[in-house]
Design a protein around this motif. Structure first.
Motif, mmCIF file in Angstrom:
data_model
loop_
_atom_site.group_PDB
_atom_site.id
_atom_site.type_symbol
_atom_site.label_atom_id
_atom_site.label_comp_id
_atom_site.label_asym_id
_atom_site.label_seq_id
_atom_site.Cartn_x
_atom_site.Cartn_y
_atom_site.Cartn_z
ATOM 1 N N VAL A 96 54.533 29.832 14.440
ATOM 2 C CA VAL A 96 53.308 29.822 13.640
ATOM 3 C C VAL A 96 52.180 29.128 14.375
ATOM 4 C CG1 VAL A 96 52.267 29.007 11.494
ATOM 5 C CG2 VAL A 96 54.616 29.856 11.509
ATOM 6 N N GLU A 98 47.809 28.421 13.998
ATOM 7 C CA GLU A 98 46.982 28.062 12.840
ATOM 8 C C GLU A 98 46.659 29.281 11.987
ATOM 9 O OE1 GLU A 98 43.757 25.157 13.260
ATOM 10 O OE2 GLU A 98 42.486 26.636 12.297
ATOM 11 N N THR A 99 46.438 30.395 12.620
ATOM 12 C CA THR A 99 46.017 31.564 11.848
ATOM 13 C C THR A 99 46.927 32.767 12.041
ATOM 14 O OG1 THR A 99 44.582 32.312 13.633
ATOM 15 C CG2 THR A 99 43.597 30.881 11.962
ATOM 16 N N GLY A 101 51.073 34.510 13.164
ATOM 17 C CA GLY A 101 52.492 34.339 13.447
ATOM 18 C C GLY A 101 53.343 34.053 12.242
ATOM 19 N N SER A 102 52.785 34.067 11.053
ATOM 20 C CA SER A 102 53.603 33.661 9.919
ATOM 21 C C SER A 102 54.150 34.827 9.109
ATOM 22 C CB SER A 102 52.806 32.731 9.006
ATOM 23 O OG SER A 102 51.657 33.385 8.518
#
Lengths: 116, 111
Positions: A96, A98-99, A101-102
């Motif tokens: 992950v 910050e914005t 990869g999740s």
């Protein structure tokens, strides 16, 4: 390379038995592996999750076994109960930022039936 | 226990019509997602949203789709011109730390 393969598609177990569901992945960037339980008409609910730096995680009757070298992980349900009858999905998530990869990449699902 | 809520639970629409699916994520979560599940198939990622902008989207999320956080609580998915193949269960999720919490879903049927 983003796929997660899950087996079996369906599983029937007697009450008190052990249910085992297997998943395999290709992408070595995955770093978080949750299992979700879904009842009919409901959204997936997190059951248990593991990171690849451990080989096993146990929570009550539910255990994840993780084999990093084989890129495989499995869910074991001990003393299976009729109330465990549901669809189980394995999933994987990349590292992950910050914005990014999740996103979760889900397996195909296993429909578990536990007979009384 | 806080939970993600979604409305409506079911929606039937005609092909070519616009639909808006609504979600109220868990209040202290900052990351929001839409997934869909075609009947009998796996859950598929559509889009993630953070800090009032899209952070990731899948190949499914084409120009017919848009997301918005119109106020401090709602998170919406709009499909501008629905197609038959958009029929699916749509799940909203929100995340804190590593865990994504899913709502109960909206079943969309396009006729």
């Amino acid at each position: 390379q983003q796929q997660v393969k899950q087996s079996p598609q369906s599983l029937i177990v007697q009450k008190g038995g052990i249910s085992i569901i297997n998943c395999a992945y290709e992408n070595t960037a995955f770093d978080y592996f949750p299992w979700y339980q879904q009842f009919p008409g409901k959204g997936p609910a997190l059951l248990i999750a593991i990171r690849p730096d451990v080989s096993e995680k146990k929570e009550g009757r539910f255990t994840i076994s993780f084999n990093k070298s084989a890129k495989q992980f499995s869910l074991h349900i001990m003393d299976s109960q009729p109330g465990d009858s549901a669809t189980y999905f394995c999933a994987a998530r990349g590292a992950v930022g910050e914005t990014s990869g999740s996103r979760l990449t889900f397996g195909e699902g296993t429909q578990l039936t536990v007979n009384p | 226990e806080p939970e993600v809520t979604q409305t409506p639970s079911h929606q039937v629409t005609q092909m070519g019509q616009e639909v808006i699916l609504r979600c109220v994520p868990i209040s202290n979560h900052l990351y929001f997602y839409w997934y869909r599940q075609i009947l009998g198939q796996k859950v598929e990622f559509l889009v993630s949203f953070y800090n009032n902008e899209i952070s990731e989207k899948s190949e499914i999320f084409d120009d017919q789709f848009s997301v918005e956080r119109p106020d401090g609580s709602n998170f919406t998915l709009k499909i501008r011109s629905t197609k038959l193949e958009d029929s699916a269960m749509y799940f909203c999720a929100s995340r804190v730390e590593e865990t994504q919490y899913f709502g109960p879903g909206t079943r969309l049927l396009v006729l």
